[in-house]
Design a protein around this motif. Sequence first.
Motif, PDB file in Angstrom:
ATOM      1  N   UNK A  30       8.691  61.050  75.006  1.00  0.00           N
ATOM      2  CA  UNK A  30       8.395  59.672  74.643  1.00  0.00           C
ATOM      3  C   UNK A  30       8.600  58.790  75.871  1.00  0.00           C
ATOM      4  N   UNK A  31       7.750  57.782  76.056  1.00  0.00           N
ATOM      5  CA  UNK A  31       7.891  56.879  77.192  1.00  0.00           C
ATOM      6  C   UNK A  31       8.405  55.520  76.711  1.00  0.00           C
ATOM      7  N   UNK A  32       8.843  54.705  77.663  1.00  0.00           N
ATOM      8  CA  UNK A  32       9.259  53.338  77.349  1.00  0.00           C
ATOM      9  C   UNK A  32       8.669  52.404  78.400  1.00  0.00           C
ATOM     10  N   UNK A  33       8.583  51.120  78.054  1.00  0.00           N
ATOM     11  CA  UNK A  33       8.125  50.156  79.046  1.00  0.00           C
ATOM     12  C   UNK A  33       9.012  50.265  80.278  1.00  0.00           C
ATOM     13  N   UNK A  34       8.441  50.297  81.478  1.00  0.00           N
ATOM     14  CA  UNK A  34       9.215  50.556  82.700  1.00  0.00           C
ATOM     15  C   UNK A  34      10.484  49.733  82.898  1.00  0.00           C
ATOM     16  N   UNK A  35      10.515  48.430  82.583  1.00  0.00           N
ATOM     17  CA  UNK A  35      11.775  47.730  82.843  1.00  0.00           C
ATOM     18  C   UNK A  35      12.896  48.093  81.859  1.00  0.00           C
ATOM     19  N   UNK A  36      12.548  48.797  80.774  1.00  0.00           N
ATOM     20  CA  UNK A  36      13.539  49.131  79.747  1.00  0.00           C
ATOM     21  C   UNK A  36      13.991  50.576  79.933  1.00  0.00           C
ATOM     22  N   UNK A  37      15.238  50.755  80.333  1.00  0.00           N
ATOM     23  CA  UNK A  37      15.787  52.112  80.479  1.00  0.00           C
ATOM     24  C   UNK A  37      16.414  52.546  79.166  1.00  0.00           C
ATOM     25  N   UNK A  38      16.065  53.719  78.724  1.00  0.00           N
ATOM     26  CA  UNK A  38      16.584  54.291  77.480  1.00  0.00           C
ATOM     27  C   UNK A  38      17.558  55.413  77.811  1.00  0.00           C
ATOM     28  N   UNK A  48      13.581  58.355  66.196  1.00  0.00           N
ATOM     29  CA  UNK A  48      12.993  58.305  64.843  1.00  0.00           C
ATOM     30  C   UNK A  48      11.666  57.559  64.809  1.00  0.00           C
ATOM     31  N   UNK A  49      11.330  56.841  65.857  1.00  0.00           N
ATOM     32  CA  UNK A  49      10.056  56.128  65.930  1.00  0.00           C
ATOM     33  C   UNK A  49       8.967  56.939  66.645  1.00  0.00           C
ATOM     34  N   UNK A  50       9.191  58.231  66.834  1.00  0.00           N
ATOM     35  CA  UNK A  50       8.238  59.060  67.577  1.00  0.00           C
ATOM     36  C   UNK A  50       6.851  59.047  66.936  1.00  0.00           C
ATOM     37  N   UNK A  51       6.776  59.163  65.614  1.00  0.00           N
ATOM     38  CA  UNK A  51       5.472  59.148  64.952  1.00  0.00           C
ATOM     39  C   UNK A  51       4.746  57.826  65.188  1.00  0.00           C
ATOM     40  N   UNK A  52       5.456  56.729  65.065  1.00  0.00           N
ATOM     41  CA  UNK A  52       4.860  55.416  65.309  1.00  0.00           C
ATOM     42  C   UNK A  52       4.402  55.291  66.760  1.00  0.00           C
ATOM     43  N   UNK A  53       5.212  55.801  67.684  1.00  0.00           N
ATOM     44  CA  UNK A  53       4.841  55.805  69.101  1.00  0.00           C
ATOM     45  C   UNK A  53       3.537  56.576  69.303  1.00  0.00           C
ATOM     46  N   UNK A  54       3.415  57.764  68.706  1.00  0.00           N
ATOM     47  CA  UNK A  54       2.190  58.553  68.839  1.00  0.00           C
ATOM     48  C   UNK A  54       0.986  57.777  68.321  1.00  0.00           C
ATOM     49  N   UNK A  55       1.129  57.090  67.210  1.00  0.00           N
ATOM     50  CA  UNK A  55       0.006  56.387  66.591  1.00  0.00           C
ATOM     51  C   UNK A  55      -0.376  55.101  67.331  1.00  0.00           C
ATOM     52  N   UNK A  56       0.615  54.370  67.847  1.00  0.00           N
ATOM     53  CA  UNK A  56       0.332  53.060  68.439  1.00  0.00           C
ATOM     54  C   UNK A  56       0.417  53.021  69.960  1.00  0.00           C
ATOM     55  N   UNK A  57       1.280  53.849  70.551  1.00  0.00           N
ATOM     56  CA  UNK A  57       1.466  53.815  71.990  1.00  0.00           C
ATOM     57  C   UNK A  57       2.063  52.507  72.449  1.00  0.00           C
TER      58      UNK A  57
END
Length: 125
Positions: A30-38, A48-57
């Motif tokens: 999973x990726x995140x917006x560059x300024x936001x470090x996870x 838990x938001x992986x499915x939503x990430x896949x669908x919306x990016x």
Amino acid sequence: MLNLADLIDSLPLQIQLSVCGKEYLLAHAMTSYPPVMRSKDYYLMGNRNLDLFFLEGMEGYISCCGHTPTANIIWKTGEMYLDKPQNSIWTNEQQNVVIMDCGSGFFGGRLACMCLETGERFYSQ
């Protein structure tokens, strides 16, 4: 083995690339917006938001990820596979998430690679 483990541990969790005017983010799950470090687990396993990430990016980026074999994506449709259904690179409808894991570690799976400049795709036998 310890040297290899140290090398792997020193690699970045996410990479940002500009290719042909498009912004790409590459991470294992999973990726995140560059300024936001996870946390490390976010990039390696997703959350838990992986499915939503896949669908919306993420707007403004194309995320290239693995971790989830494309045959295991539950809301897939045939037209979202770029080649052979169940066993090829998958993209969401917005084409801003590309899942590259074609199950090479499993029976019937294969290794996938894609040229970001041309979109050409390659698969192992």
